[in-house]
Design an enzyme around this catalytic site. Sequence first.
Site, PDB file in Angstrom:
ATOM      1  N   LYS A   1      -2.636   0.648   4.316  1.00  0.00           N
ATOM      2  CA  LYS A   1      -2.432   2.025   4.785  1.00  0.00           C
ATOM      3  C   LYS A   1      -1.883   2.022   6.209  1.00  0.00           C
ATOM      4  CE  LYS A   1      -4.044   4.153   1.149  1.00  0.00           C
ATOM      5  NZ  LYS A   1      -3.317   5.182   0.394  1.00  0.00           N
TER       6      LYS A   1
ATOM      7  N   ASP B   1       1.520   2.431   3.000  1.00  0.00           N
ATOM      8  CA  ASP B   1       1.339   3.792   2.488  1.00  0.00           C
ATOM      9  C   ASP B   1       0.909   4.711   3.634  1.00  0.00           C
ATOM     10  OD1 ASP B   1       0.725   6.083   1.094  1.00  0.00           O
ATOM     11  OD2 ASP B   1      -0.695   5.131  -0.294  1.00  0.00           O
TER      12      ASP B   1
ATOM     13  N   ASN C   1       0.665   8.187   3.313  1.00  0.00           N
ATOM     14  CA  ASN C   1       0.040   9.421   2.819  1.00  0.00           C
ATOM     15  C   ASN C   1       0.598  10.683   3.489  1.00  0.00           C
ATOM     16  OD1 ASN C   1      -2.398   7.230   2.245  1.00  0.00           O
ATOM     17  ND2 ASN C   1      -2.165   8.780   0.665  1.00  0.00           N
TER      18      ASN C   1
ATOM     19  N   GLU D   1       5.418   3.925   1.330  1.00  0.00           N
ATOM     20  CA  GLU D   1       4.975   4.985   0.410  1.00  0.00           C
ATOM     21  C   GLU D   1       4.624   6.253   1.170  1.00  0.00           C
ATOM     22  OE1 GLU D   1       2.247   3.538  -2.492  1.00  0.00           O
ATOM     23  OE2 GLU D   1       1.064   5.380  -2.542  1.00  0.00           O
TER      24      GLU D   1
ATOM     25  N   HIS E   1       1.021   5.734  -9.664  1.00  0.00           N
ATOM     26  CA  HIS E   1      -0.104   5.910  -8.744  1.00  0.00           C
ATOM     27  C   HIS E   1      -1.378   6.014  -9.567  1.00  0.00           C
ATOM     28  CE1 HIS E   1      -3.011   8.559  -6.576  1.00  0.00           C
ATOM     29  NE2 HIS E   1      -2.814   7.601  -5.696  1.00  0.00           N
TER      30      HIS E   1
ATOM     31  N   GLU F   1      -0.956  -0.206  -9.431  1.00  0.00           N
ATOM     32  CA  GLU F   1      -1.973  -0.174  -8.382  1.00  0.00           C
ATOM     33  C   GLU F   1      -3.350  -0.517  -8.958  1.00  0.00           C
ATOM     34  OE1 GLU F   1      -2.224   3.683  -6.421  1.00  0.00           O
ATOM     35  OE2 GLU F   1      -3.045   2.668  -4.656  1.00  0.00           O
TER      36      GLU F   1
HETATM   37  C1  0YR Z   1      -7.867   7.574  -1.323  1.00  0.00           C
HETATM   38  N1  0YR Z   1      -2.978   5.665  -3.211  1.00  0.00           N
HETATM   39  C2  0YR Z   1      -3.258   6.671  -2.406  1.00  0.00           C
HETATM   40  C3  0YR Z   1      -6.672   8.099  -2.044  1.00  0.00           C
HETATM   41  C4  0YR Z   1      -4.593   7.279  -2.653  1.00  0.00           C
HETATM   42  C5  0YR Z   1      -5.323   7.777  -1.466  1.00  0.00           C
HETATM   43  O1  0YR Z   1      -8.408   8.486  -0.501  1.00  0.00           O
HETATM   44  O2  0YR Z   1      -6.725   9.449  -2.269  1.00  0.00           O
HETATM   45  O3  0YR Z   1      -5.333   6.923  -0.412  1.00  0.00           O
HETATM   46  O4  0YR Z   1      -4.436   8.376  -3.510  1.00  0.00           O
HETATM   47  O5  0YR Z   1      -2.480   7.068  -1.598  1.00  0.00           O
HETATM   48  O6  0YR Z   1      -1.768   5.120  -3.206  1.00  0.00           O
HETATM   49 MG    MG Z   2      -0.485   6.463  -2.007  1.00  0.00          MG
END
Ligand code: 0YR
Ligand code: MG
Length: 370
Positions: free
Chosen positions: A173, A201, A203, A227, A303, A325
């Site tokens: 992340k 990733d 988010n 991502e 995902h 994943e």
């Molecule tokens: C964990 N996976 C993600 C989840 C996940 C998030 O809180 O919701 O990190 O969905 O991005 O690729």
């Molecule tokens: Mg993700």
Amino acid sequence: MRITQVTPFILHVPVTGNQIADSTHSITHWGVVGARIDTDAGHSGWGFTGTHAHLPGDQLITRCIATCLAPLLEGEDPSGIQRLWLKVARNPALQWIGRAGITTLAHAAVDVALWDLKAKAAGVPLWKLLGGQVRERVRAYDTDIGWLSIPDAQLVDGAKRSVDRGYTGIKVKVGSTVERDLRRLEAVRRAIGPDVTLAVDGNGKWDLPTCLRFCRGAEPLDLYWFEEPLWHDDVHGHAQLARASRIPVALGEQLYTQDAFSEFFLQGAIHWVQPDVTRMGGITEVLRVCEAAHAHRLPVAPHAGDMSQVHVHLSWSHPACQVLESIPWIKDCFEEPAEVVDGHFRLPQQPGASTTPTAGALARHARPVA
Ligand code: 0YR
Ligand code: MG
């Protein structure tokens, strides 16, 4: 065969170490929110969506299933999956209140349950119904070692352990500061060597200038993909980033419809396609996205909002699905867990979509539906 009853359920299952965080939130449990569909033939289908285990939100989903979707399904022949998909997704009253969000998450759960039922009635694992096995192995990548909440030293140890366990890919992340994230990634790359795929990733946390700065700094790290760099609906921003950087763009876990994906395809704003059966209107809509991705010659990496219980069937049977994943939070709740052995998913054997919870999990993790 006729549908006799649609019964919603909510499970809250603890995550690894009881707490994890990405750039936007921290959670303690994963929500498994869905329905059991019973028939007069004795078979039951199970399907669910994945949530952050926010009980009031989960109860909106189960209420939608019980009060809006169940009446559309009860009495119907469950084998007519496309027709039932349209009956729900194109229902004028439902369409008026939601073409995304709660109504679609509820729809996802029942669509998955209908596919589970169809595979059980045919006596085969779902991947057989979806076209049969197209590959020798389904490669897994490990997300559970890369949370933003994991301190630097532990992150490097976790990445190494993951490779020792046989994983050939990991995901870390990002979304704190560019400097901290780059430092962490450099340490991870040094520890795992050049042969393990390393994805990141964000988010959807950063803006375009921050993403551009990150991508410039990350070029030597050979990232497999970046991502959700930007806000989920920002097609133009992702197209700009895709043109400006050499790091492939991955996204899709927050998109609800094939039309949303179409925009990203048409604008050249996506390289890795990440639909989720628990977010979109189930397997039925994700298959359309997989076909579209394949037509654009783009790879799919689903995902795992279902923690791969259902997606493993897609990955074995659809030619566009390249890698899947892996997060182990809920697998032990099911009669046939999505297991990773030596970095690859096991081929499911039992009839259905691997969505049937064990009696023990239902007793241990259930929360009230209202
Ligand atoms: C964990 N996976 C993600 C989840 C996940 C998030 O809180 O919701 O990190 O969905 O991005 O690729
Ligand atoms: Mg993700």
